[in-house]
Design an enzyme around this catalytic site. Structure first.
Site, PDB file in Angstrom:
ATOM      1  N   CYS A   1      10.756 -16.011   7.450  1.00  0.00           N
ATOM      2  CA  CYS A   1      11.638 -15.476   8.479  1.00  0.00           C
ATOM      3  C   CYS A   1      13.076 -15.947   8.253  1.00  0.00           C
ATOM      4  O   CYS A   1      13.719 -15.543   7.297  1.00  0.00           O
ATOM      5  CB  CYS A   1      11.112 -15.813   9.864  1.00  0.00           C
ATOM      6  SG  CYS A   1      11.820 -14.751  11.156  1.00  0.00           S
TER       7      CYS A   1
ATOM      8  N   HIS B   1       5.383 -14.433  10.168  1.00  0.00           N
ATOM      9  CA  HIS B   1       4.850 -15.722  10.614  1.00  0.00           C
ATOM     10  C   HIS B   1       3.324 -15.661  10.630  1.00  0.00           C
ATOM     11  O   HIS B   1       2.734 -14.610  10.897  1.00  0.00           O
ATOM     12  CB  HIS B   1       5.334 -16.054  12.024  1.00  0.00           C
ATOM     13  CG  HIS B   1       6.799 -16.311  12.121  1.00  0.00           C
ATOM     14  ND1 HIS B   1       7.416 -17.393  11.541  1.00  0.00           N
ATOM     15  CD2 HIS B   1       7.780 -15.625  12.764  1.00  0.00           C
ATOM     16  CE1 HIS B   1       8.701 -17.371  11.812  1.00  0.00           C
ATOM     17  NE2 HIS B   1       8.965 -16.310  12.548  1.00  0.00           N
TER      18      HIS B   1
END
Length: 513
Positions: free
Chosen positions: A338, A437
């Site tokens: 991310c 994630h």
């Protein structure tokens, strides 16, 4: 059993989250329909729920402890700090504003109504709701806007148990002082104490607990021992400490260890991504803030960030950026997740989080990032597109969730994954990056990728275990926690509090003012 209870703490990271998770698991195992609730959370560790919002990761774990899917109902207000002064305000799973301490006041009445509605709805649907406080109720400077501690307890008439971490020292004074500093109406809902992380002979502590009961008129309902084998998803930033190990390392299956240096960014988010690696035998994971710690690691992980541009500048200021560049040139494995993935890009255009405009990234991947609204919030499933030289014959499944403003506007590297029909992520030599994630919790995917990492790092003696399930490890941890509570808490007294509420005759402590 029918009712509700609030677990508060005398400090941040006192053990509120784990006690709530353990109580949820304990009650669920006894057939009680139980749900968790945290009215307001401040955390950058969040997950995407089935209903399309984001909540604190601790509440997602607590939901799993209850046998429930995570829902925005369990954490209706979430503050995600982007700096020391301002946080993104997430209400019922959606970002609605960026606020400082002073302009947060304008939201408080609307947020009180939302919190009250959600808690009432949960209490109508479930037998028991176990609520978690935030920070400490002794933060009397914040009492006027409090939604999660005594503000919630007073509004919903909740009995409160106060958890103290004895491992930090001074727990008896903390427990006494927390009660004494509260106004009388708040004090009368504090019904007792739980001492957490005790080491040694509890008989040596007993006289202090007896005196605490005499001074406050409130019993200690349990002393929870320090459990070496217990590690639960980190919630508070205090749990993510530089140079501290992640999890409990287990001996390798082969002749060599695989070492992982996870960069502890100032505005780290979803730090729990690396915990899946720590579940693996022979994988040692540590948080690092010094460039020298990267040199001997087999893998470096750049995790998520709530403030990508600011944390990128921190990498440059500390020398970690130069260490990453040297590592990439030498072929050392790097994973960006991310915000960490975004930092590896050539350019970042951010007029949303930092308003910095265009800034250069580390340039270790050939891609460009641009921040935009609305925030991407989705749970994703897919497969691996680039297997490297290992596992090419396998169609490896992968799943996880995305929480980010940054979009990839150009990617000249090989895509790593295919998620919901679209290419995602990047691979360039020994560098991997993705916005996903939780991907490392996909067991087969993690094993195959770790073989690639070990090969790139020259760890020919490292053997990947074939029998590790991250989901099973988390379930085992929840059961271990529930077992501890079952053994060391006065469950009869706990049930009386849940069903009958706070006793009417709790004494009020007076402090000279």
């Amino acid at each position: 059993m029918k009712g509700a209870l609030l677990i508060a703490g005398n400090t941040s990271d006192a053990g509120k989250s784990v006690v709530v998770a353990g109580l949820c698991r304990l009650l669920a195992r006894r057939g009680v329909r139980v749900a968790p609730f945290k009215a307001q959370n401040m955390s950058n560790n969040s997950v995407v729920t089935l209903d399309g919002g984001e909540i604190g990761r601790a509440q997602a774990l607590q939901a799993r402890a209850c046998g429930l899917e995570p829902s925005v109902r369990f954490n209706p207000v979430l503050l995600k700090p982007g700096s020391d002064r301002r946080s993104q305000l997430v209400v019922r799973g959606k970002a609605v504003d960026t606020v400082g301490a002073k302009d947060y006041f304008k939201h408080r009445q609307a947020l009180r109504a939302i919190v009250a509605d959600e808690l009432a709805s949960l209490r109508a649907e479930f037998d028991v709701v176990i609520c978690e406080g935030a920070g400490s109720p002794a933060e009397i400077n914040l009492r006027a806007t409090d939604l999660a501690n005594m503000g919630l307890a007073r509004a919903a008439d909740l009995p409160v148990l106060l958890v103290g971490d004895i491992d930090r020292g001074g727990v008896l004074a903390h427990l006494f002082g927390t009660v004494a500093i509260l106004e009388p109406e708040d004090q009368q809902l504090i019904c007792g104490f739980i001492v957490n992380k005790f080491r040694g002979d509890v008989d040596l502590l007993r006289p202090g607990l007896d005196q605490l009961a005499e001074l406050t008129g409130r019993p200690t309902l349990g002393v929870l021992p320090f459990a070496e084998d217990l590690w639960i998803d980190a919630e508070d930033s205090l749990s993510t400490i530089a140079d501290a190990p992640v999890g409990r390392s287990r001996p390798p299956r082969g002749a060599e260890w695989l070492t992982v240096a996870a960069v502890r960014l100032p505005r780290i988010s979803n730090s729990t991504d690396v915990e899946a690696l720590a579940c693996e035998p022979g994988v040692s994971v540590r948080w690092v803030t010094d460039p020298s710690r990267l040199e001997g690691a087999d893998l470096v992980v750049l995790p998520g960030s709530k403030s990508t541009v600011s944390d990128l500048e921190w990498l440059r200021r500390t020398g970690i950026a130069d260490a990453l560049t040297a590592r990439a040139a030498a072929g050392g494995p790097i994973l960006g997740i991310c915000g960490g993935y975004q930092m590896l890009a050539r350019t970042i255009v951010d007029r949303v989080e930092s308003d910095a405009g265009e800034v250069p990234g580390l340039g270790l991947l050939d891609l460009d990032i641009e921040f935009a609204d609305p925030k991407v919030l989705r749970r994703s499933t897919g497969r691996v597109l680039d297997h490297g030289d290992i596992g090419r014959e396998n169609d490896l499944p992968v799943h996880g969730y995305e929480i980010h403003h940054g979009r990839v506007t150009r990617n000249a590297d090989r895509p790593w994954l295919e998620l919901d029909g679209s290419a995602e992520g990047s691979v360039r030599e020994a560098i991997w990056g993705t916005h996903l994630h939780g991907a490392l919790e996909s067991d087969e995917f993690r094993r195959t990728w770790l073989r690639q990492v070990a090969e790139q790092a020259g760890r020919t003696g490292f053997v990947v275990a074939e029998d590790v399930s991250v989901a099973d490890v988390r379930a085992e941890q929840l059961d271990l926690l529930a077992d501890l509570l079952e053994k060391h808490l006065d469950l009869d007294a706990l049930e009386r509090l849940i069903t009958a509420g706070a006793p009417p005759d709790l004494p009020v402590l007076t402090v000279s003012r």
